[in-house]
Scaffold this motif. Structure first.
Motif, PDB file in Angstrom:
ATOM      1  N   SER A   1       0.834  -1.205   0.000  1.00  0.00           N
ATOM      2  CA  SER A   1       0.000   0.000   0.000  1.00  0.00           C
ATOM      3  C   SER A   1       0.867   1.253   0.000  1.00  0.00           C
ATOM      4  CB  SER A   1      -0.996  -0.040   1.155  1.00  0.00           C
ATOM      5  OG  SER A   1      -0.642   0.768   2.202  1.00  0.00           O
ATOM      6  N   ASN A   2       2.026   1.216   0.672  1.00  0.00           N
ATOM      7  CA  ASN A   2       2.959   2.348   0.622  1.00  0.00           C
ATOM      8  C   ASN A   2       3.408   2.596  -0.817  1.00  0.00           C
ATOM      9  OD1 ASN A   2       2.825   2.379   3.426  1.00  0.00           O
ATOM     10  ND2 ASN A   2       4.791   1.341   3.682  1.00  0.00           N
ATOM     11  N   LEU A   3       3.727   1.523  -1.524  1.00  0.00           N
ATOM     12  CA  LEU A   3       4.182   1.659  -2.908  1.00  0.00           C
ATOM     13  C   LEU A   3       3.073   2.212  -3.802  1.00  0.00           C
ATOM     14  CD1 LEU A   3       6.141  -1.699  -3.329  1.00  0.00           C
ATOM     15  CD2 LEU A   3       7.081   0.575  -2.840  1.00  0.00           C
ATOM     16  N   LEU A   4       1.846   1.729  -3.600  1.00  0.00           N
ATOM     17  CA  LEU A   4       0.726   2.185  -4.428  1.00  0.00           C
ATOM     18  C   LEU A   4       0.358   3.644  -4.170  1.00  0.00           C
ATOM     19  CD1 LEU A   4      -1.747  -0.824  -4.435  1.00  0.00           C
ATOM     20  CD2 LEU A   4      -0.459   0.100  -6.355  1.00  0.00           C
ATOM     21  N   CYS A   5       0.517   4.085  -2.940  1.00  0.00           N
ATOM     22  CA  CYS A   5       0.108   5.446  -2.569  1.00  0.00           C
ATOM     23  C   CYS A   5       1.252   6.449  -2.666  1.00  0.00           C
ATOM     24  CB  CYS A   5      -0.479   5.443  -1.159  1.00  0.00           C
ATOM     25  SG  CYS A   5      -2.010   4.505  -1.062  1.00  0.00           S
ATOM     26  N   LYS A   6       2.403   5.995  -3.123  1.00  0.00           N
ATOM     27  CA  LYS A   6       3.541   6.900  -3.299  1.00  0.00           C
ATOM     28  C   LYS A   6       3.148   7.949  -4.347  1.00  0.00           C
ATOM     29  CE  LYS A   6       8.522   6.408  -3.653  1.00  0.00           C
ATOM     30  NZ  LYS A   6       9.613   5.477  -3.934  1.00  0.00           N
ATOM     31  N   PRO A   7       3.449   9.214  -4.067  1.00  0.00           N
ATOM     32  CA  PRO A   7       3.061  10.265  -5.028  1.00  0.00           C
ATOM     33  C   PRO A   7       3.644  10.023  -6.408  1.00  0.00           C
ATOM     34  CG  PRO A   7       3.805  11.232  -2.965  1.00  0.00           C
ATOM     35  CD  PRO A   7       4.109   9.763  -2.891  1.00  0.00           C
ATOM     36  N   GLY A   8       2.902  10.432  -7.399  1.00  0.00           N
ATOM     37  CA  GLY A   8       3.341  10.323  -8.784  1.00  0.00           C
ATOM     38  C   GLY A   8       2.305   9.615  -9.629  1.00  0.00           C
ATOM     39  N   GLU A   9       2.271   9.978 -10.865  1.00  0.00           N
ATOM     40  CA  GLU A   9       1.344   9.371 -11.818  1.00  0.00           C
ATOM     41  C   GLU A   9       1.956   8.107 -12.399  1.00  0.00           C
ATOM     42  OE1 GLU A   9      -1.811  10.391 -12.819  1.00  0.00           O
ATOM     43  OE2 GLU A   9      -1.674  11.791 -11.136  1.00  0.00           O
ATOM     44  N   ARG A  10       1.199   7.009 -12.344  1.00  0.00           N
ATOM     45  CA  ARG A  10       1.630   5.748 -12.920  1.00  0.00           C
ATOM     46  C   ARG A  10       0.444   5.088 -13.610  1.00  0.00           C
ATOM     47  NH1 ARG A  10       3.759   6.395  -8.106  1.00  0.00           N
ATOM     48  NH2 ARG A  10       2.136   5.288  -7.011  1.00  0.00           N
ATOM     49  N   THR A  11       0.740   4.438 -14.698  1.00  0.00           N
ATOM     50  CA  THR A  11      -0.308   3.654 -15.340  1.00  0.00           C
ATOM     51  C   THR A  11      -0.509   2.374 -14.542  1.00  0.00           C
ATOM     52  OG1 THR A  11       1.192   2.395 -16.744  1.00  0.00           O
ATOM     53  CG2 THR A  11       0.389   4.527 -17.617  1.00  0.00           C
ATOM     54  N   GLU A  12      -1.601   1.695 -14.806  1.00  0.00           N
ATOM     55  CA  GLU A  12      -1.859   0.415 -14.141  1.00  0.00           C
ATOM     56  C   GLU A  12      -0.742  -0.587 -14.447  1.00  0.00           C
ATOM     57  OE1 GLU A  12      -5.445  -2.854 -13.895  1.00  0.00           O
ATOM     58  OE2 GLU A  12      -5.924  -0.793 -14.443  1.00  0.00           O
ATOM     59  N   GLU A  13      -0.273  -0.606 -15.692  1.00  0.00           N
ATOM     60  CA  GLU A  13       0.809  -1.504 -16.079  1.00  0.00           C
ATOM     61  C   GLU A  13       2.093  -1.180 -15.314  1.00  0.00           C
ATOM     62  OE1 GLU A  13      -1.070   0.179 -18.436  1.00  0.00           O
ATOM     63  OE2 GLU A  13      -2.335  -1.541 -18.884  1.00  0.00           O
ATOM     64  N   GLU A  14       2.377   0.104 -15.119  1.00  0.00           N
ATOM     65  CA  GLU A  14       3.566   0.499 -14.359  1.00  0.00           C
ATOM     66  C   GLU A  14       3.449   0.084 -12.899  1.00  0.00           C
ATOM     67  OE1 GLU A  14       5.076   4.472 -16.773  1.00  0.00           O
ATOM     68  OE2 GLU A  14       3.384   4.658 -15.387  1.00  0.00           O
ATOM     69  N   GLU A  15       2.245   0.198 -12.336  1.00  0.00           N
ATOM     70  CA  GLU A  15       2.050  -0.236 -10.951  1.00  0.00           C
ATOM     71  C   GLU A  15       2.297  -1.730 -10.809  1.00  0.00           C
ATOM     72  OE1 GLU A  15      -1.875   1.062  -9.895  1.00  0.00           O
ATOM     73  OE2 GLU A  15      -1.098   2.929  -9.034  1.00  0.00           O
ATOM     74  N   TYR A  16       1.763  -2.526 -11.732  1.00  0.00           N
ATOM     75  CA  TYR A  16       1.989  -3.967 -11.693  1.00  0.00           C
ATOM     76  C   TYR A  16       3.484  -4.276 -11.789  1.00  0.00           C
ATOM     77  CZ  TYR A  16      -2.892  -5.422 -11.866  1.00  0.00           C
ATOM     78  OH  TYR A  16      -4.202  -5.656 -11.549  1.00  0.00           O
ATOM     79  N   GLU A  17       4.179  -3.606 -12.681  1.00  0.00           N
ATOM     80  CA  GLU A  17       5.611  -3.844 -12.845  1.00  0.00           C
ATOM     81  C   GLU A  17       6.389  -3.385 -11.612  1.00  0.00           C
ATOM     82  OE1 GLU A  17       9.180  -5.160 -14.307  1.00  0.00           O
ATOM     83  OE2 GLU A  17       7.138  -5.720 -14.803  1.00  0.00           O
ATOM     84  N   ASN A  18       6.008  -2.259 -11.017  1.00  0.00           N
ATOM     85  CA  ASN A  18       6.675  -1.781  -9.797  1.00  0.00           C
ATOM     86  C   ASN A  18       6.532  -2.792  -8.666  1.00  0.00           C
ATOM     87  OD1 ASN A  18       7.502   0.589 -11.013  1.00  0.00           O
ATOM     88  ND2 ASN A  18       5.870   1.831 -10.124  1.00  0.00           N
ATOM     89  N   VAL A  19       5.340  -3.351  -8.516  1.00  0.00           N
ATOM     90  CA  VAL A  19       5.111  -4.333  -7.452  1.00  0.00           C
ATOM     91  C   VAL A  19       5.889  -5.609  -7.744  1.00  0.00           C
ATOM     92  CG1 VAL A  19       3.368  -5.829  -6.392  1.00  0.00           C
ATOM     93  CG2 VAL A  19       2.921  -3.377  -6.689  1.00  0.00           C
ATOM     94  N   ARG A  20       5.877  -6.070  -8.973  1.00  0.00           N
ATOM     95  CA  ARG A  20       6.645  -7.263  -9.335  1.00  0.00           C
ATOM     96  C   ARG A  20       8.126  -7.060  -9.031  1.00  0.00           C
ATOM     97  NH1 ARG A  20      10.084  -9.157 -12.219  1.00  0.00           N
ATOM     98  NH2 ARG A  20      10.384  -7.335 -13.490  1.00  0.00           N
ATOM     99  N   GLN A  21       8.645  -5.902  -9.392  1.00  0.00           N
ATOM    100  CA  GLN A  21      10.052  -5.604  -9.131  1.00  0.00           C
ATOM    101  C   GLN A  21      10.337  -5.492  -7.638  1.00  0.00           C
ATOM    102  OE1 GLN A  21      11.365  -2.181 -11.358  1.00  0.00           O
ATOM    103  NE2 GLN A  21      11.041  -3.181 -13.331  1.00  0.00           N
ATOM    104  N   ALA A  22       9.429  -4.872  -6.887  1.00  0.00           N
ATOM    105  CA  ALA A  22       9.629  -4.727  -5.441  1.00  0.00           C
ATOM    106  C   ALA A  22       9.687  -6.098  -4.775  1.00  0.00           C
ATOM    107  CB  ALA A  22       8.524  -3.880  -4.828  1.00  0.00           C
ATOM    108  N   MET A  23       8.811  -7.018  -5.172  1.00  0.00           N
ATOM    109  CA  MET A  23       8.835  -8.365  -4.593  1.00  0.00           C
ATOM    110  C   MET A  23      10.097  -9.102  -5.025  1.00  0.00           C
ATOM    111  SD  MET A  23       6.227  -8.341  -2.685  1.00  0.00           S
ATOM    112  CE  MET A  23       6.254  -6.548  -2.594  1.00  0.00           C
ATOM    113  N   ALA A  24      10.494  -8.913  -6.282  1.00  0.00           N
ATOM    114  CA  ALA A  24      11.736  -9.548  -6.769  1.00  0.00           C
ATOM    115  C   ALA A  24      12.941  -9.032  -5.980  1.00  0.00           C
ATOM    116  CB  ALA A  24      11.911  -9.296  -8.265  1.00  0.00           C
ATOM    117  N   GLN A  25      12.946  -7.761  -5.632  1.00  0.00           N
ATOM    118  CA  GLN A  25      14.046  -7.197  -4.840  1.00  0.00           C
ATOM    119  C   GLN A  25      14.065  -7.777  -3.431  1.00  0.00           C
ATOM    120  OE1 GLN A  25      13.064  -3.054  -5.407  1.00  0.00           O
ATOM    121  NE2 GLN A  25      14.719  -2.776  -6.893  1.00  0.00           N
ATOM    122  N   LEU A  26      12.884  -7.953  -2.825  1.00  0.00           N
ATOM    123  CA  LEU A  26      12.830  -8.572  -1.501  1.00  0.00           C
ATOM    124  C   LEU A  26      13.363 -10.000  -1.554  1.00  0.00           C
ATOM    125  CD1 LEU A  26       9.347  -7.374  -0.159  1.00  0.00           C
ATOM    126  CD2 LEU A  26      11.617  -6.463   0.421  1.00  0.00           C
TER     127      LEU A  26
END
Length: 180
Positions: free
Chosen positions: A91-116
């Protein structure tokens, strides 16, 4: 590579208490990675409940963002790490300020989990990392687009973590069920 455990369940299912017991058994030098940000009194109360349950000897790392760095820091001086929780982090990642497309949000979350996951894989084998996450997809379909996207992203993040985990537990009514 460190041992990775995922604990999931619904709200107030007992998943955090179960995860706390797992890390207490797994090590003596325990780190707690807290992802929550306190914006209101309700969240302050919830955070305080978790703080009161933790032994004073556990070292807390505040990591609402870039939690992979906290995992790396904690993993080199602790033998057990509790990450609570993945869905708040999401939820922190989703609510981070900035405009993102739905596809970018999915990719950001995938990358964040991959980094963990990559951070856990870089830790010594004697370290155990327990991730706590919420199962949010078992209820009714949310009425608004953001809530539906959050539910979908949480489900995908949980699948990604479960695939990488050595063990996976679902906690229901305070009772853990080992899934993997």
């Amino acid at each position: 590579m460190a041992k990775m455990i995922l604990v999931t369940g619904g709200a107030r299912s007992g998943k955090s208490s179960f995860a706390e017991a797992l890390v207490a058994k797994a090590g003596r030098r325990i780190a707690y990675i807290a992802t929550a940000q306190i914006f209101d009194e309700e969240m302050r109360y919830r955070v305080e409940l978790h703080r009161c349950r933790r032994p004073a000897a556990w070292q807390t790392y505040e990591a609402p963002f870039e939690a992979e760095k906290a995992l790396q820091d904690a993993g080199h001086s602790h033998d057990a790490i509790l990450f609570d929780c993945v869905t708040i982090y999401l939820s922190n990642l989703l609510c981070k300020p900035g405009e993102r497309t739905e596809e970018e949000e999915y990719e950001n979350v995938r990358q964040a989990m991959a980094q963990l996951i990559a951070s856990v894989r870089q830790l010594p084998a004697e370290v155990t990392v327990v991730f706590v996450t919420n199962e949010v997809g078992a209820g009714i379909v949310p009425e608004n687009a953001l809530a539906r996207r959050y539910r979908d992203l949480a489900g995908l993040a949980n699948q990604q973590l479960a695939q990488a985990a050595n063990d996976v537990y679902a906690v229901i009514c305070g009772l853990p069920l080992q899934l993997k």
